[in-house]
Each structure stands twice: as C-alpha cells, then as structure tokens.
Design an enzyme around this catalytic site. Structure first.
Site, short mmCIF file in Angstrom:
data_model
loop_
_atom_site.label_atom_id
_atom_site.label_comp_id
_atom_site.label_asym_id
_atom_site.label_seq_id
_atom_site.Cartn_x
_atom_site.Cartn_y
_atom_site.Cartn_z
CG ASP A 1 -58.84 26.97 26.15
OD1 ASP A 1 -58.04 26.05 26.44
OD2 ASP A 1 -58.68 27.72 25.17
NE ARG B 1 -60.41 33.91 17.63
CZ ARG B 1 -59.35 33.21 17.31
NH1 ARG B 1 -58.28 33.28 18.06
NH2 ARG B 1 -59.34 32.45 16.23
CE1 TYR C 1 -52.17 23.78 22.84
CE2 TYR C 1 -53.64 21.99 22.21
CZ TYR C 1 -53.11 23.24 21.97
OH TYR C 1 -53.52 23.96 20.88
NE ARG D 1 -57.97 38.42 25.99
CZ ARG D 1 -57.44 37.43 25.31
NH1 ARG D 1 -58.17 36.85 24.35
NH2 ARG D 1 -56.23 36.99 25.53
NE ARG E 1 -65.00 24.90 15.37
CZ ARG E 1 -63.71 25.10 15.52
NH1 ARG E 1 -63.22 25.44 16.69
NH2 ARG E 1 -62.88 24.96 14.52
#
Length: 320
Positions: free
Chosen positions: A52, A6, A127, A15, A2
C-alpha cells in the site's frame, strides 16, 4: 493489472484468515502469496507487489489503520509544522515489504517481470494532511496555499523516504518501479508543476543515478492535458494513463518512443462481452506503433468476474 487480489476467491479467503488489509500487507509470507496469486491463476506477464502507498507515512512516524468499510486513517494529521517536526521516523517498519519482495523474487518464473511501487509525494501528502482519503483533497490544497513552506517540507520528506524505499525494493528484487499519483488531477497547472512534476522529477533522477538499469513508470491519474508536460519534465521511462484519457490523443500527444501503460476502464472489464472486446481493440490499435503495457486505467474492482479477466487475456494475447 493493479490491485491484483481482491476479485479472487483465494485472496478473500486469505484476508479473512489474516484479519484485514494491513495485516496482510505487513505479513511477508501472506503478501508474497497474494502477489503470486494472479501469476498462478492467469500467467500474467508481470507480478505487482502487494502493499500500500501509505506504508511511507508509517515510516515517517504516523499511525496507520483501516476502518472497515471506510478506508485508511492516519494520525496525527499534519496541518502544522510542530506536528510534522514531532513525527519520529521509523524506517524499519518497511522491512516486511522487502521481505515480501525477496520471497516473490525467489518464486517468480524467469519470464515474469516484477514491479514495485510507491505513492508520489503529492498523493501521499494528501493522506498525511487530512488523515484519510478525500475526493477533493481540499485540506491539502488549502495547506499548500496557506503555508507553502510547510507543504514543501512535507513533500521533501516524503520524496526522501520514497527514494530510499524504492531503492530498498530494487535491492530486494523488483525489476521496475511505479509512482502512483492518484490525486494529481485535483491540482491547477501551476500546482501540478510544483507538487507533482517537481518532486517526481527529483525521485526519478535519484533512482536513475543509483539504479540506472531499473525503469520508472509514472502514473499521474487525472492529469489529462498535463500528461505531455509530465512526460517531458519528470524523466519517467514510461507513463500510465487512466481510463478517462483518449488513447488516440495520448498516442498523438506523448513522445513517440515513450512506453505507455493502460488504459482499459475497469467497468468495461466488468461489463465483458462485446463491450470489453471493443474497448480492448481500440486501445491495442491506438498504441500499436509504440511500446505498450496493456493494463487497466485504474484498479481492478472487487466484483470483476474472473471469466472477464480470462476474456481480456485471450484477446490481448491474440492481438500481439
């Protein structure tokens, strides 16, 4: 594996060009490129949508942005009913995600599976209530105790949006979906039943009814000893286990025909060498007698050496 991206230089370059995480996630062309980067470099068996979990609060009417070095921020925070009732749903903000999926599906090799995902209602609610991530999820837990009716309304809205969102992903081209409950480990057993198992079961039932050919994977991070109840009561087709779970215990405790996904410690991947080999071998041995998707127990870390990813893939492919 996952959060693919990055640790890759090609991701970091894109990015920097695009100017931030959310800009990437909502740019269908860029997000498709990132989704495909690990496939091009390593030939992974599965592509995982680059997006996301917090796009669902956006669709429910919250503002979302990312503070450099600090993570996501959402406003207004949902700590009273009038705030929740004042949110104006904007489901059209999810269209770029569906565009990403269509682009990836058109380019994936036929042997490569395509996984979509969403956050589970409890984790998304934490959140929305706190306006950011927190290790203790104290604000959400306080609200659940103080005003369970408001929490139920919020969780129901998230579940409804998530069902539509995942059905949209399926229509656009994903072949399986995963529900991430990253903060499920913060709840007591009774709260786990109410805020994790019950809404997850509702989402799974709706997806099974309307897209019966699509497997649903559940990932209740931190659930520990509550994993068997989650597996029995939610109806998920497979279960993800995090790196804190003993794989031998998981194999002995979970239904014998239930596929398991996991659960290499991301730090073992960073360590590499014999440490990594030993961890891989233990997981492969523990799950040898059941369907198993080899995966990390949580997200891949930015400082992961690419050579260690190659070591992992060689070892797992040799061990099949």
């Amino acid at each position: 594996m996952r959060q693919a991206g990055r640790y890759l230089p090609e991701y970091r370059a894109l990015r920097e060009e695009k100017g931030g995480f959310l800009a990437l996630a909502m740019d269908s062309d860029a997000a498709a490129e990132i989704t495909l980067q690990p496939i091009h470099r390593f030939g992974m068996d599965g592509a995982i949508l680059f997006s996301d979990i917090l796009v669902v609060p956006m669709a429910l009417g919250q503002d979302l942005w990312f503070e450099t070095g600090e993570g996501p921020r959402l406003a207004p925070t949902v700590q009273a009913r009038d705030v929740l009732e004042g949110l104006q749903a904007t489901p059209e903000v999810l269209e770029p995600v569906f565009g990403t999926i269509r682009r990836v599906a058109a380019q994936l090799p036929p042997q490569t599976s395509f996984l979509g995902f969403a956050g589970s209602p409890w984790t998304v609610a934490t959140y929305m209530i706190a306006g950011q991530g927190s290790r203790e999820q104290a604000e959400a837990r306080r609200l659940a105790y103080r005003d369970p009716a408001l929490m139920q309304t919020l969780v129901d809205r998230i579940a409804d949006c998530t069902i539509d969102y995942l059905l949209g992903q399926i229509a656009a081209g994903v072949e399986a979906v995963q529900l991430f409950d990253s903060w499920s480990g913060s709840l007591s057993p009774a709260q786990f039943e109410q805020w994790v198992i019950a809404p997850t079961a509702r989402i799974v039932a709706a997806l099974h009814q309307r897209a019966p050919h699509v497997p649903v994977i559940g990932f209740p991070k931190g659930a520990g000893g509550k994993l068997p109840a989650y597996a029995r009561e939610t109806g998920v087709d497979a279960i993800g286990v995090d790196e804190t779970v003993d794989p031998d215990w998981a194999h002995a405790s979970l239904p014998g025909d239930l596929p398991v996904q996991g659960n290499l410690d991301p730090l073992a991947l960073i360590a590499g060498g014999t440490t990594l080999d030993t961890a891989i071998d233990r997981i492969l041995a523990a799950f040898a007698e059941r369907p198993h998707v080899f995966n990390l127990g949580h997200g891949i870390l930015p400082d992961t050496p690419i050579a260690h990813v190659e070591q992992l893939l060689t070892r797992v492919r040799r061990g099949r």
